[in-house]
Scaffold this active site. Structure first.
Site, mmCIF file in Angstrom:
data_model
loop_
_atom_site.group_PDB
_atom_site.id
_atom_site.type_symbol
_atom_site.label_atom_id
_atom_site.label_comp_id
_atom_site.label_asym_id
_atom_site.label_seq_id
_atom_site.Cartn_x
_atom_site.Cartn_y
_atom_site.Cartn_z
ATOM 1 N N HIS A 214 44.757 50.663 44.466
ATOM 2 C CA HIS A 214 44.290 49.521 43.676
ATOM 3 C C HIS A 214 43.634 48.529 44.643
ATOM 4 O O HIS A 214 44.324 47.731 45.282
ATOM 5 C CB HIS A 214 45.490 48.884 42.957
ATOM 6 C CG HIS A 214 45.146 47.771 42.032
ATOM 7 N ND1 HIS A 214 45.346 47.844 40.671
ATOM 8 C CD2 HIS A 214 44.609 46.544 42.251
ATOM 9 C CE1 HIS A 214 44.965 46.712 40.102
ATOM 10 N NE2 HIS A 214 44.519 45.893 41.051
ATOM 11 N N HIS A 216 40.866 45.517 45.823
ATOM 12 C CA HIS A 216 40.022 44.377 45.469
ATOM 13 C C HIS A 216 38.870 44.321 46.464
ATOM 14 O O HIS A 216 39.000 44.759 47.609
ATOM 15 C CB HIS A 216 40.837 43.088 45.500
ATOM 16 C CG HIS A 216 41.785 42.948 44.344
ATOM 17 N ND1 HIS A 216 42.125 41.735 43.800
ATOM 18 C CD2 HIS A 216 42.464 43.878 43.616
ATOM 19 C CE1 HIS A 216 42.972 41.914 42.799
ATOM 20 N NE2 HIS A 216 43.199 43.212 42.677
ATOM 21 N N CYS A 247 44.049 37.923 40.825
ATOM 22 C CA CYS A 247 45.491 37.724 40.737
ATOM 23 C C CYS A 247 45.753 36.241 40.569
ATOM 24 O O CYS A 247 45.359 35.439 41.425
ATOM 25 C CB CYS A 247 46.188 38.239 41.995
ATOM 26 S SG CYS A 247 47.970 37.927 41.971
ATOM 27 N N ASN A 256 38.656 42.798 41.030
ATOM 28 C CA ASN A 256 39.021 44.189 41.224
ATOM 29 C C ASN A 256 37.784 45.032 41.502
ATOM 30 O O ASN A 256 36.655 44.635 41.207
ATOM 31 C CB ASN A 256 39.680 44.725 39.949
ATOM 32 C CG ASN A 256 41.024 44.119 39.674
ATOM 33 O OD1 ASN A 256 41.960 44.324 40.418
ATOM 34 N ND2 ASN A 256 41.128 43.368 38.584
#
Length: 307
Positions: A214, A216, A247, A256
């Site tokens: 995951h 960014h 976030c 993201n």
């Protein structure tokens, strides 16, 4: 688009779409339930088969997702599509079970600083909180994913030691989770760091077949880091349609990895995703119009300029 495969990469990648949850939770404006439901339906129609729908975090902390029950009651659940939701505690699990959810995720931290800010607990206390959540979820037949945030760097603590991330990750998986998503919450990871962390996790018994990534794109490294993870055997990649989200508890966490940017790279490598890129880009343009700003995705921008 012609494909030019590279050796050592998987034939197919599963995209874990997080736009409806991780993307929208950071928006200042509240997106109407009807728009959220349509967003999810459009994503499924574009070929995405895992769509993280919402979160059962207390509305006080994430008011943008306070409509979780209403959304799940009204949205269309397409055949063959998975709709996991984020669950922070046993109360959240109760809400998820009541909504007919079959897949959940818990969200842990690799650092004490972020655990305090995001969960108001130490790492040990947060894992103690997750233990009954995961246990009860598995007893009820649910599939459970674990996120470990700040896996590469933390805005308060700096670079996070690999062994520290591995320790938290192993403890999470020992609770009974099926998949672990490594979160580069502030986007500071680099390909070598990614390779080192996945290698250390493999040595600790958490192989690439149980991992997701995951990333960014704060420093423009998300695609490079993804490619490094694929070379290590990872086949599940988190991304957000249009690149929306960040976030809410880490101000330095920008958007993201955009799903369109990811799909463009994967298709160029000859890797199957099942995603219809033009449909997906149209969906992100549609959502961007509702958010009142252009999509940050480079691929969405490029395709839009050709329309």
């Amino acid at each position: 688009m012609s494909a030019f495969p590279l050796e050592g990469l998987p034939e197919r990648v599963t995209i874990h779409e997080v736009g409806p949850r991780d993307g929208l939770q950071n928006e200042k404006a509240i997106v109407p339930v009807a728009d959220k439901a349509e967003f999810i339906a459009r994503l499924a129609d574009a070929g995405l088969r895992t769509i993280e729908a919402t979160s059962f975090v207390h509305p006080k902390w994430v008011p943008q997702l306070a409509d979780a029950e209403e959304l799940l009651a009204t949205m269309t659940r397409a055949e063959g599509v998975r709709y996991p939701v984020l669950v922070p505690n046993e109360r959240g699990l109760d809400r998820a079970l009541a909504s007919g959810i079959t897949e959940i995720a818990v969200f842990a931290s690799a650092t004490e600083s972020f655990a305090r800010r995001n969960l108001n607990r130490t790492i040990d206390e947060s894992l103690e909180m997750f233990a009954p959540v995961v246990g009860r979820a598995r007893e009820n037949g649910l599939w459970v994913r674990a996120y470990v945030s700040m896996a590469f760097g933390d805005p308060w603590e700096g670079e996070v030691p690999v062994e520290q991330v591995v320790s938290v990750a192993v403890r999470l998986m020992d609770l009974g989770c099926s998949q672990l998503s490594l979160g580069d919450t502030i986007g500071v990871g680099t390909p070598g760091h990614v390779t080192a962390l996945i290698g250390a996790l493999t040595e600790a018994g958490v192989g690439a077949d149980r991992l997701a990534v995951h990333f960014h794109d704060t420093y423009g490294q998300a695609l490079a880091n993804t490619l490094a993870a694929l070379r290590c055997g990872v086949t599940v990649v988190d991304s957000s349609a249009g690149g929306i989200g960040g976030c809410p508890y880490a101000e330095s966490a920008t958007g993201n990895l955009a799903t369109e940017d990811l799909v463009w790279m994967l298709h160029g490598l000859g890797i199957e995703t099942g995603v219809d890129l033009p449909k997906l880009a149209a969906t992100s343009r549609w959502m961007a119009a509702r958010l009142g700003r252009p999509s940050p995705s480079r691929v969405v921008q490029a395709l839009s300029s050709k329309d």
